[in-house]
Design a protein around this motif. Structure first.
Motif, PDB file in Angstrom:
ATOM      1  N   PHE A  98      24.892  81.005  40.025  1.00  0.00           N
ATOM      2  CA  PHE A  98      24.068  80.062  39.443  1.00  0.00           C
ATOM      3  C   PHE A  98      24.231  78.780  40.454  1.00  0.00           C
ATOM      4  O   PHE A  98      24.809  77.766  40.154  1.00  0.00           O
ATOM      5  CB  PHE A  98      24.683  79.514  38.086  1.00  0.00           C
ATOM      6  CG  PHE A  98      24.794  80.861  37.130  1.00  0.00           C
ATOM      7  CD1 PHE A  98      23.474  81.458  36.736  1.00  0.00           C
ATOM      8  CD2 PHE A  98      26.015  81.246  36.586  1.00  0.00           C
ATOM      9  CE1 PHE A  98      23.850  82.517  35.864  1.00  0.00           C
ATOM     10  CE2 PHE A  98      26.086  82.509  35.744  1.00  0.00           C
ATOM     11  CZ  PHE A  98      24.615  83.006  35.101  1.00  0.00           C
ATOM     12  N   PRO A  99      23.169  78.585  41.335  1.00  0.00           N
ATOM     13  CA  PRO A  99      22.908  77.389  41.959  1.00  0.00           C
ATOM     14  C   PRO A  99      22.974  76.170  41.095  1.00  0.00           C
ATOM     15  O   PRO A  99      22.290  75.892  39.865  1.00  0.00           O
ATOM     16  CB  PRO A  99      21.804  77.594  42.911  1.00  0.00           C
ATOM     17  CG  PRO A  99      21.736  79.060  42.912  1.00  0.00           C
ATOM     18  CD  PRO A  99      22.029  79.627  41.643  1.00  0.00           C
ATOM     19  N   MET A 100      23.151  74.877  41.637  1.00  0.00           N
ATOM     20  CA  MET A 100      23.003  73.883  40.772  1.00  0.00           C
ATOM     21  C   MET A 100      21.320  73.260  40.636  1.00  0.00           C
ATOM     22  O   MET A 100      20.855  72.683  39.707  1.00  0.00           O
ATOM     23  CB  MET A 100      23.823  72.469  41.197  1.00  0.00           C
ATOM     24  CG  MET A 100      25.268  72.826  41.040  1.00  0.00           C
ATOM     25  SD  MET A 100      25.521  72.669  39.248  1.00  0.00           S
ATOM     26  CE  MET A 100      25.317  70.983  38.577  1.00  0.00           C
ATOM     27  N   SER A 101      20.841  73.629  41.969  1.00  0.00           N
ATOM     28  CA  SER A 101      19.470  72.994  42.001  1.00  0.00           C
ATOM     29  C   SER A 101      18.391  74.456  41.809  1.00  0.00           C
ATOM     30  O   SER A 101      18.829  75.483  41.751  1.00  0.00           O
ATOM     31  CB  SER A 101      19.184  72.424  43.349  1.00  0.00           C
ATOM     32  OG  SER A 101      19.270  73.435  44.540  1.00  0.00           O
ATOM     33  N   ASP A 102      17.172  73.896  42.041  1.00  0.00           N
ATOM     34  CA  ASP A 102      15.978  75.220  42.147  1.00  0.00           C
ATOM     35  C   ASP A 102      15.656  75.356  43.616  1.00  0.00           C
ATOM     36  O   ASP A 102      14.659  76.103  43.910  1.00  0.00           O
ATOM     37  CB  ASP A 102      14.855  74.885  41.298  1.00  0.00           C
ATOM     38  CG  ASP A 102      13.985  73.372  41.759  1.00  0.00           C
ATOM     39  OD1 ASP A 102      14.464  72.968  42.804  1.00  0.00           O
ATOM     40  OD2 ASP A 102      13.153  72.972  41.448  1.00  0.00           O
ATOM     41  N   ARG A 103      16.575  74.937  44.599  1.00  0.00           N
ATOM     42  CA  ARG A 103      16.211  75.216  45.962  1.00  0.00           C
ATOM     43  C   ARG A 103      16.396  76.459  46.536  1.00  0.00           C
ATOM     44  O   ARG A 103      17.938  76.740  46.253  1.00  0.00           O
ATOM     45  CB  ARG A 103      16.779  74.136  46.951  1.00  0.00           C
ATOM     46  CG  ARG A 103      16.383  72.698  46.539  1.00  0.00           C
ATOM     47  CD  ARG A 103      15.034  72.504  46.934  1.00  0.00           C
ATOM     48  NE  ARG A 103      14.396  70.869  46.475  1.00  0.00           N
ATOM     49  CZ  ARG A 103      13.414  70.536  46.813  1.00  0.00           C
ATOM     50  NH1 ARG A 103      12.376  71.422  47.644  1.00  0.00           N
ATOM     51  NH2 ARG A 103      13.011  69.462  46.726  1.00  0.00           N
ATOM     52  N   HIS A 104      15.799  77.376  46.896  1.00  0.00           N
ATOM     53  CA  HIS A 104      16.110  78.714  47.468  1.00  0.00           C
ATOM     54  C   HIS A 104      17.406  78.846  48.529  1.00  0.00           C
ATOM     55  O   HIS A 104      18.466  79.564  48.194  1.00  0.00           O
ATOM     56  CB  HIS A 104      14.987  79.187  48.123  1.00  0.00           C
ATOM     57  CG  HIS A 104      15.443  80.467  48.922  1.00  0.00           C
ATOM     58  ND1 HIS A 104      15.612  81.850  48.108  1.00  0.00           N
ATOM     59  CD2 HIS A 104      15.541  81.043  50.046  1.00  0.00           C
ATOM     60  CE1 HIS A 104      16.005  82.720  48.900  1.00  0.00           C
ATOM     61  NE2 HIS A 104      15.954  82.281  50.069  1.00  0.00           N
ATOM     62  N   ASP A 105      17.614  77.656  49.247  1.00  0.00           N
ATOM     63  CA  ASP A 105      18.601  77.859  50.358  1.00  0.00           C
ATOM     64  C   ASP A 105      19.973  77.551  49.796  1.00  0.00           C
ATOM     65  O   ASP A 105      20.772  77.702  50.370  1.00  0.00           O
ATOM     66  CB  ASP A 105      18.344  76.788  51.569  1.00  0.00           C
ATOM     67  CG  ASP A 105      17.319  77.210  52.458  1.00  0.00           C
ATOM     68  OD1 ASP A 105      16.931  78.632  52.483  1.00  0.00           O
ATOM     69  OD2 ASP A 105      16.748  76.536  53.354  1.00  0.00           O
ATOM     70  N   GLU A 106      19.837  77.254  48.454  1.00  0.00           N
ATOM     71  CA  GLU A 106      21.356  76.926  47.752  1.00  0.00           C
ATOM     72  C   GLU A 106      21.945  78.244  47.618  1.00  0.00           C
ATOM     73  O   GLU A 106      23.274  78.232  47.524  1.00  0.00           O
ATOM     74  CB  GLU A 106      21.113  75.847  46.748  1.00  0.00           C
ATOM     75  CG  GLU A 106      22.506  75.581  46.131  1.00  0.00           C
ATOM     76  CD  GLU A 106      22.611  74.916  44.685  1.00  0.00           C
ATOM     77  OE1 GLU A 106      23.788  74.485  44.444  1.00  0.00           O
ATOM     78  OE2 GLU A 106      21.538  74.515  44.335  1.00  0.00           O
ATOM     79  N   HIS A 107      21.147  79.234  47.436  1.00  0.00           N
ATOM     80  CA  HIS A 107      21.769  80.596  47.200  1.00  0.00           C
ATOM     81  C   HIS A 107      22.594  80.966  48.358  1.00  0.00           C
ATOM     82  O   HIS A 107      23.803  81.347  48.239  1.00  0.00           O
ATOM     83  CB  HIS A 107      20.832  81.712  47.035  1.00  0.00           C
ATOM     84  CG  HIS A 107      20.112  81.664  45.790  1.00  0.00           C
ATOM     85  ND1 HIS A 107      20.509  81.956  44.394  1.00  0.00           N
ATOM     86  CD2 HIS A 107      18.854  80.954  45.408  1.00  0.00           C
ATOM     87  CE1 HIS A 107      19.785  81.778  43.627  1.00  0.00           C
ATOM     88  NE2 HIS A 107      18.465  81.212  44.115  1.00  0.00           N
ATOM     89  N   VAL A 108      22.369  80.785  49.825  1.00  0.00           N
ATOM     90  CA  VAL A 108      23.094  81.316  50.701  1.00  0.00           C
ATOM     91  C   VAL A 108      24.355  80.463  50.903  1.00  0.00           C
ATOM     92  O   VAL A 108      25.367  80.834  51.408  1.00  0.00           O
ATOM     93  CB  VAL A 108      22.228  81.159  52.167  1.00  0.00           C
ATOM     94  CG1 VAL A 108      21.928  79.511  52.573  1.00  0.00           C
ATOM     95  CG2 VAL A 108      23.084  81.871  53.252  1.00  0.00           C
ATOM     96  N   PHE A 109      24.290  78.967  50.605  1.00  0.00           N
ATOM     97  CA  PHE A 109      25.535  78.082  50.482  1.00  0.00           C
ATOM     98  C   PHE A 109      26.454  78.661  49.518  1.00  0.00           C
ATOM     99  O   PHE A 109      27.629  78.649  49.881  1.00  0.00           O
ATOM    100  CB  PHE A 109      25.009  76.935  50.196  1.00  0.00           C
ATOM    101  CG  PHE A 109      25.989  75.728  50.216  1.00  0.00           C
ATOM    102  CD1 PHE A 109      26.662  75.152  51.300  1.00  0.00           C
ATOM    103  CD2 PHE A 109      26.658  75.389  48.910  1.00  0.00           C
ATOM    104  CE1 PHE A 109      27.538  74.426  51.508  1.00  0.00           C
ATOM    105  CE2 PHE A 109      27.302  74.195  48.906  1.00  0.00           C
ATOM    106  CZ  PHE A 109      28.192  73.990  50.155  1.00  0.00           C
ATOM    107  N   LEU A 110      26.006  78.964  48.338  1.00  0.00           N
ATOM    108  CA  LEU A 110      26.932  79.184  47.200  1.00  0.00           C
ATOM    109  C   LEU A 110      27.727  80.351  47.228  1.00  0.00           C
ATOM    110  O   LEU A 110      28.707  80.827  47.362  1.00  0.00           O
ATOM    111  CB  LEU A 110      26.038  79.159  45.929  1.00  0.00           C
ATOM    112  CG  LEU A 110      26.788  79.583  44.604  1.00  0.00           C
ATOM    113  CD1 LEU A 110      28.175  78.770  44.534  1.00  0.00           C
ATOM    114  CD2 LEU A 110      26.107  79.418  43.342  1.00  0.00           C
ATOM    115  N   ARG A 111      26.853  81.639  47.946  1.00  0.00           N
ATOM    116  CA  ARG A 111      27.423  83.049  48.253  1.00  0.00           C
ATOM    117  C   ARG A 111      28.328  82.539  49.337  1.00  0.00           C
ATOM    118  O   ARG A 111      29.405  83.410  49.588  1.00  0.00           O
ATOM    119  CB  ARG A 111      26.277  84.011  48.610  1.00  0.00           C
ATOM    120  CG  ARG A 111      25.649  84.323  47.241  1.00  0.00           C
ATOM    121  CD  ARG A 111      26.803  84.827  46.136  1.00  0.00           C
ATOM    122  NE  ARG A 111      25.938  85.175  44.879  1.00  0.00           N
ATOM    123  CZ  ARG A 111      26.410  85.832  43.854  1.00  0.00           C
ATOM    124  NH1 ARG A 111      27.885  85.310  43.578  1.00  0.00           N
ATOM    125  NH2 ARG A 111      25.870  86.144  42.817  1.00  0.00           N
TER     126      ARG A 111
END
Length: 359
Positions: A157-170
Motif C-alpha cells: 500500500f503506497p501512500m501516493s498514486d505514483r507508480h514509482d512508489e511501488h519499487v521504493f516500498l518493496r
C-alpha cells in the motif's frame, strides 16, 4: 482460502485506490475502529486478516515508518516459522515477484524489470543450509503459499498514486528482511565461534550482507524527480526509525555512541542506547576474541560488503535528497556520511535479540 473475504477485499481496495494519503478522515476512523474491534482476533480467522490490514490506522502510538511499511505483517509471517532463513528468503522473493507483476502491468521500465529478474535469480544462488536457496524458494506447500499471499496483499500500500512508489516500498520491505537475515546469521556465527561451523556460517553471512547492495541497484532505476514526486506523501516515515537496521548494526559492530543523539529522539529506539543493549556482544568482538585468523579474514570480507552498502546509501542520499533535510529530522545525506566508516565500539556480553523487530 482461494479468495480473501469480502470484508478484507473492501479494505484492500480502499487502501489501494489513490494511495493511503487520499483516505478521508471518515475512512481512517472506520479502519481504526476495525482494528480496535479485532484486537483479540484468533489466528487463522477473517478477523485476524482485518487486524493485519488495519494496524497502520491504530490509535496507539506507532512511529510513522511502521505505519507506512506494515512491518507487523512481515513479523506475523515469520513468527513461528521453523526455518527463519528459509522463511525470510521466501518473503523476499514474494515481495519481488509482486513488484515484478506490478511493473509488467505498467509496462514502463524494461531496465527495472531486468534488474528485478537479476535480483530474483541471485536469491536462488544464495546458500541455505547445505545447498542453494532455490529449493526453499521453489518448494512451497499450500499453507506457506497462503501465508505468502497474505503477506504480499497486506503490505502493498503506497501512500501516493505514483507508480514509482511501488519499487521504493518493496525495496524497503526487502531491505528490512535482509537486515533481519544478516542479524539472525550474525547470531548464529557468534554462537558457533570456536567450532568448525563458524567459518561456513560467516561465509554464508557475507553472501547475505551483499543483498542490500543489490536491492539498491534496483532502486536506482528511480530518478530524483520520480522520488520527489511521492516523498512528501510518506511524511515522517523515515528509515532512521528502523529497529531491524539498528539491531543489525548492534549485532555486527556493537553500540556506536555517535548515533545516540538521533536514537534517543524515538522512544522505541532509546533502549538501544541504554543497558543492557548498550553492552551488546557483537560479531566483530566475537571474531576478535577468537584469535582465529581465518575468521578475521572472513570478517574483513563481510565488512567490505557492508562498507560498500553504506557508501551506496550515502550516495543515494546525495542523489535523491541533496540539500533536503531527512524525513526523520536528520541532516539527510550528511547524516549518512557520518556513519559510512565504522569506529570501534566498546563491547559487552548482552546477546542481541533475534526476532524480526517492529514497533
Amino acid at each position: 482460502m482461494a479468495l480473501f473475504p469480502e470484508s478484507c477485499t473492501r479494505i484492500i481496495d480502499l487502501q489501494s485506490g489513490k494511495g493511503r494519503w487520499a483516505l478521508t478522515e471518515t475512512d481512517r476512523a472506520e479502519l481504526a475502529a476495525v482494528h480496535a474491534r479485532t484486537r483479540a482476533a484468533a489466528p487463522g480467522t477473517e478477523e485476524e486478516l482485518l487486524h493485519l490490514l488495519t494496524r497502520p490506522f491504530a490509535t496507539e502510538d506507532i512511529p510513522e515508518y511502521f505505519r507506512y511499511t506494515s512491518l507487523h505483517v512481515l513479523a506475523w509471517y515469520l513468527a513461528g516459522a521453523p526455518d527463519q532463513v528459509a522463511a525470510t528468503l521466501r518473503a523476499m522473493d514474494a515481495a519481488l515477484a509482486d513488484l515484478t507483476a506490478v511493473e509488467h502491468a505498467a509496462g514502463e521500465d524494461e531496465e527495472r524489470l531486468r534488474r528485478l529478474a537479476a535480483l530474483r535469480a541471485h536469491l536462488r544462488t544464495l546458500p541455505h543450509a547445505d545447498g542453494p536457496a532455490a529449493p526453499v524458494l521453489d518448494t512451497v506447500d499450500a499453507a506457506q503459499r497462503e501465508r505468502l499471499r497474505i503477506l504480499v496483499a497486506c503490505t502493498g500500500f503506497p501512500m501516493s498514486d505514483r507508480h514509482d512508489e511501488h519499487v521504493f516500498l518493496r525495496a524497503v520491505h526487502v531491505c528490512e528482511l535482509a537486515y533481519y537475515l544478516i542479524r539472525h546469521q550474525a547470531g548464529a556465527v557468534v554462537a558457533a565461534v570456536g567450532t568448525p561451523a563458524a567459518s561456513t556460517l560467516l561465509a554464508r553471512l557475507t553472501r547475505y550482507a551483499d543483498l542490500p547492495n543489490r536491492v539498491f541497484h534496483v532502486l536506482r532505476t528511480l530518478t530524483p524527480e520520480s522520488f520527489m514526486s511521492f516523498r512528501e506523501a510518506t511524511g515522517y516515515a523515515s528509515a532512521v526509525q528502523s529497529l531491524n537496521y539498528h539491531l543489525m548494526e548492534l549485532a555486527l559492530y556493537g553500540h556506536d555512541p555517535r548515533k545516540d543523539r538521533v536514537l534517543t529522539r524515538y522512544p522505541h529506539l532509546r533502549p538501544l542506547t541504554e543497558p543492557p543493549l548498550r553492552g551488546a556482544y557483537s560479531l566483530r568482538q566475537a571474531v576478535a576474541e577468537s584469535g582465529d585468523p581465518g575468521l578475521a579474514g572472513a570478517w574483513q570480507e563481510l565488512a567490505r560488503n557492508l562498507l560498500t552498502w553504506r557508501g551506496r546509501h550515502y550516495g543515494f542520499g546525495r542523489r535523491y535528497l541533496a540539500d533536503i533535510q531527512g524525513s526523520g529530522g536528520t541532516e539527510g545525506a550528511e547524516y549518512l556520511k557520518g556513519f559510512v566508516v565504522k569506529r570501534a565500539a566498546a563491547g559487552g556480553r548482552t546477546p542481541v535479540p533475534v526476532h524480526f523487530a517492529y514497533r
